[in-house]
Write a protein that holds these residues in place. Structure first.
Motif, PDB file in Angstrom:
ATOM      1  N   VAL A   1       0.826  -1.218   0.000  1.00 16.91           N
ATOM      2  CA  VAL A   1       0.000   0.000   0.000  1.00 16.91           C
ATOM      3  C   VAL A   1       0.856   1.263   0.000  1.00 16.91           C
ATOM      4  CG1 VAL A   1      -2.005  -1.073   1.087  1.00 16.91           C
ATOM      5  CG2 VAL A   1      -0.169  -0.173   2.525  1.00 16.91           C
ATOM      6  N   ARG A   2       2.122   1.127  -0.333  1.00 13.68           N
ATOM      7  CA  ARG A   2       3.054   2.260  -0.263  1.00 13.68           C
ATOM      8  C   ARG A   2       2.665   3.401  -1.190  1.00 13.68           C
ATOM      9  NH1 ARG A   2       8.786   2.519  -2.772  1.00 13.68           N
ATOM     10  NH2 ARG A   2       9.705   4.333  -1.753  1.00 13.68           N
ATOM     11  N   ASP A   3       1.927   3.103  -2.256  1.00 13.05           N
ATOM     12  CA  ASP A   3       1.554   4.140  -3.219  1.00 13.05           C
ATOM     13  C   ASP A   3       0.578   5.157  -2.636  1.00 13.05           C
ATOM     14  OD1 ASP A   3      -0.141   1.707  -3.313  1.00 13.05           O
ATOM     15  OD2 ASP A   3      -1.386   2.927  -4.640  1.00 13.05           O
ATOM     16  N   ASN A   4       0.034   4.885  -1.442  1.00 10.56           N
ATOM     17  CA  ASN A   4      -0.918   5.811  -0.827  1.00 10.56           C
ATOM     18  C   ASN A   4      -0.250   6.900   0.007  1.00 10.56           C
ATOM     19  OD1 ASN A   4      -3.589   4.461  -1.512  1.00 10.56           O
ATOM     20  ND2 ASN A   4      -2.473   2.769  -0.589  1.00 10.56           N
ATOM     21  N   TRP A   5       1.058   6.871   0.099  1.00 11.81           N
ATOM     22  CA  TRP A   5       1.779   7.892   0.866  1.00 11.81           C
ATOM     23  C   TRP A   5       2.848   8.557   0.004  1.00 11.81           C
ATOM     24  CZ3 TRP A   5       0.477   3.137   3.069  1.00 11.81           C
ATOM     25  CH2 TRP A   5      -0.425   3.206   4.140  1.00 11.81           C
TER      26      TRP A   5
ATOM     27  N   VAL B   1      -7.612  -0.306   3.557  1.00 17.32           N
ATOM     28  CA  VAL B   1      -6.845   0.938   3.698  1.00 17.32           C
ATOM     29  C   VAL B   1      -6.398   1.448   2.333  1.00 17.32           C
ATOM     30  CG1 VAL B   1      -4.737   1.951   4.640  1.00 17.32           C
ATOM     31  CG2 VAL B   1      -6.083   0.354   6.029  1.00 17.32           C
ATOM     32  N   GLY B   2      -5.716   0.583   1.581  1.00 19.79           N
ATOM     33  CA  GLY B   2      -5.269   0.988   0.254  1.00 19.79           C
ATOM     34  C   GLY B   2      -6.421   1.222  -0.699  1.00 19.79           C
TER      35      GLY B   2
ATOM     36  N   MET C   1     -10.660   7.153  -3.325  1.00 16.28           N
ATOM     37  CA  MET C   1     -10.910   8.569  -3.073  1.00 16.28           C
ATOM     38  C   MET C   1     -10.111   9.439  -4.042  1.00 16.28           C
ATOM     39  SD  MET C   1     -13.194   8.957  -0.711  1.00 16.28           S
ATOM     40  CE  MET C   1     -12.999  10.550   0.093  1.00 16.28           C
ATOM     41  N   LEU C   2      -8.878   9.040  -4.342  1.00 15.33           N
ATOM     42  CA  LEU C   2      -8.073   9.823  -5.282  1.00 15.33           C
ATOM     43  C   LEU C   2      -8.679   9.783  -6.675  1.00 15.33           C
ATOM     44  CD1 LEU C   2      -5.570  11.554  -5.693  1.00 15.33           C
ATOM     45  CD2 LEU C   2      -4.271   9.474  -6.160  1.00 15.33           C
ATOM     46  N   LYS C   3      -9.276   8.664  -7.059  1.00 16.95           N
ATOM     47  CA  LYS C   3      -9.948   8.596  -8.357  1.00 16.95           C
ATOM     48  C   LYS C   3     -11.108   9.577  -8.429  1.00 16.95           C
ATOM     49  CE  LYS C   3      -8.840   3.821  -9.610  1.00 16.95           C
ATOM     50  NZ  LYS C   3      -9.395   2.459  -9.864  1.00 16.95           N
ATOM     51  N   ARG C   4     -11.691   9.879  -7.272  1.00 14.58           N
ATOM     52  CA  ARG C   4     -12.770  10.858  -7.193  1.00 14.58           C
ATOM     53  C   ARG C   4     -12.238  12.265  -6.944  1.00 14.58           C
ATOM     54  NH1 ARG C   4     -14.701   5.986  -5.508  1.00 14.58           N
ATOM     55  NH2 ARG C   4     -16.940   5.542  -5.777  1.00 14.58           N
TER      56      ARG C   4
END
Length: 551
Positions: free
Chosen positions: A121-125, A470-471, A477-480
């Motif tokens: 899930v590292r791409d979320n930070w 979590v991811g 949300m980022l897609k929105r």
């Protein structure tokens, strides 16, 4: 008992509370509440403290959370086996063969957790932002070709993402030309860098102006500014307490407080979060038993708490803590990093929120990185306390002085909040923040999410629990076009992963409604509406305390 002559800082800067005389009344200062005969019955009446919300998750959610981590950990060990036999490439740095007999540089579980769980899930930070971090911002798009071990930029930009993660509580992280004119003027006069410490050639008149303004804003005798908020805690606490002293720390205190306590060499004992029962028990033990082995009285007892806890969104129980402080003649260190500017009728923090005299708090700490849209922090209180820190704090003696443009940004923000700039813009922002956070929190509760914290906190944690969600939540949300912060272990308990929303006065109702609509849809889609409106199992035994509040 603690002897009165031992209740002082190393140079005698703080006197025993038993020696302090009651003042008949304090004069009105900058619209701050007046304290009369030790009571909060002045300009601003104390507000009722709403209870902190800590709803317990349904049993099935807790079971699925543990099962989720169990499955991921099992696959992690399987992948480690594949790496060991050479069937899977290991991207992480490894110790050399000749170092195998050395003590490991990293703890096994933390290294395992990062390699097999965090990497998923590292791409979320750490997403790269390429615009002003105001209520909306732009993000540079990036992709990974090796399962988040490395990233590459695509050259594209995701524009107008609603910012629900920054601590920009009052919206002062802005580039409005009219508001920033004084900052530009100071940059032309002083330049950007100081290149010296305050004690050498870096003490500018603008630094002293800021410190006078901070003390005036808080309603205390003196204040001192530092260039880094984290270091304001970690480097000043060791100057206040040391060997032979006792620190009583809330279990959810920030890392900067914990680090400062460890560096001090003082004995540290932890009490349950916001639990006055637990705190009073430790105070009684400290008074009765004294130091281990010798049983000598503690030189000082320091209670460390935060105004708003950044991961929980809960509010300190300040009146009760002050009552215990007075009863057992301890000292109080109050970290207002998230509450100064954001809480209170005029933004002066939790002391104003509860109608308490700020001079009753021995050490007031806060940061400029949140409500004021700048960097740095401050320590405020009695003049002798601040004078002592000027010569004994490592952050004061060795750190480079604050950049003049940053100082001017803080000054113009404080003046705006106080209204001395001739406008009511500052107070409008304080009121708008209060309205936004209450609206956002109430709507989330209506939708069925489990959220933590107090109704007067701009920090609103939304519990996700399951590691797989979590991811998925952050990416969806980022897609929105909504930027959120998701938090997990080790910043939270391993079974309490969450999304943390930070509401700002700069958010419009349309922005909040868009976020709420997206949350409503996404909550149904990935099934994170866990609320059954059940109270938490956390022990809340406030009614059993035997201390008395000032009447």
């Amino acid at each position: 008992m603690i002897r009165a002559d031992e209740h002082h800082l190393r140079n005698g800067t703080l006197k025993s509370h038993s020696d302090q005389k009651q003042q008949g009344s304090n004069s009105l200062k900058n619209g701050y509440h007046v304290q009369k005969n030790g009571k909060g019955d002045g300009f601003h009446q104390p507000r009722v403290r709403g209870e902190d919300s800590f709803e317990e998750a349904p049993m099935c959610v807790a079971v699925l959370t543990y099962m989720g981590y169990g499955i991921v950990i099992l696959f992690g060990y399987f992948r480690d086996f594949l790496r060991a036999v050479g069937l899977e490439k290991c991207h992480q740095a490894q110790e050399r063969e000749e170092q195998k007999d050395f003590v490991p540089l990293y703890q096994d579980f933390e290294n395992f957790y990062k390699r097999n769980l965090y990497m998923r899930v590292r791409d979320n930070w750490n997403r790269p932002i390429c615009s002003l971090p105001g209520p909306v911002f732009d993000i540079m798009e990036r992709v990974s070709d090796d399962y988040n071990w490395t990233f590459r930029l695509t050259g594209k930009t995701v524009e107008n993402v609603i910012n629900m993660g920054s601590y920009n509580y009052l919206g002062f992280a802005e580039n409005n030309v009219d508001f920033m004119k004084t900052v530009a003027d100071e940059t032309r006069q002083y330049g950007v860098g100081v290149c010296s410490t305050r004690q050498e050639l870096g003490n500018f008149s603008i630094h002293e102006k800021l410190e006078r303004l901070v003390a005036e804003f808080l309603g205390v005798e003196s204040a001192m500014a530092f260039g880094m908020g984290f270091a304001t805690n970690s480097m000043n606490i060791p100057a206040l307490v040391g060997k032979g002293c006792l620190i009583l720390s809330d279990e959810l205190n920030h890392t900067s407080l914990i680090l400062g306590a460890k560096l001090s060499g003082a004995t540290i004992r932890v009490f349950k979060h916001n639990n006055m029962q637990s705190l009073e028990k430790l105070l009684k033990e400290a008074i009765c038993s004294g130091q281990p082995r010798t049983h000598r009285a503690w030189k000082k007892i320091l209670i460390m708490v935060e105004g708003i806890y950044s991961m929980e969104g809960s509010l300190v129980r300040l009146p009760e803590i002050l009552a215990l402080k007075k009863k057992y003649k301890a000292y109080l260190f109050l970290d207002e990093a998230h509450s100064i500017g954001a809480v209170g009728p005029t933004g002066r923090g939790v002391t104003e929120h509860f109608g308490m005299d700020p001079n009753e708090v021995d050490v007031l700490m806060g940061t400029f990185t949140k409500s004021f849209g700048a960097t740095g922090g401050y320590i405020a209180g009695k003049k002798e306390l601040v004078d002592y820190l000027r010569s004994h704090s490592h952050s004061a003696v060795y750190a480079t002085a604050m950049s003049p443009p940053v100082v001017e940004q803080i000054i113009r923000a404080i003046k705006c909040i106080m209204g001395v700039d001739g406008t009511t813009e500052g107070q409008r922002r304080v009121r708008q923040l209060s309205e936004n956070m209450r609206y956002f929190r109430s709507r989330l509760k209506e939708m069925g999410f489990i959220i933590y914290g107090n109704q007067d906190s701009p920090v609103i944690p939304l519990l996700l629990y399951l590691p797989g969600k979590v991811g998925a939540f952050s990416r969806a949300m980022l897609k929105r076009k909504i930027g959120v912060v998701v938090v997990g272990f080790p910043a939270t308990p391993i079974t309490e992963a969450r999304a943390r929303f930070c509401v700002s006065a700069a958010h419009t109702r349309e922005m909040l409604d868009k976020v709420l609509q997206s949350l409503d849809e996404l909550g149904d889609h990935i099934r994170v509406k866990f609320s059954c409106h059940r109270p938490s199992h956390r022990q809340e035994l406030y009614n059993e305390t035997d201390f008395e509040l000032d009447s």
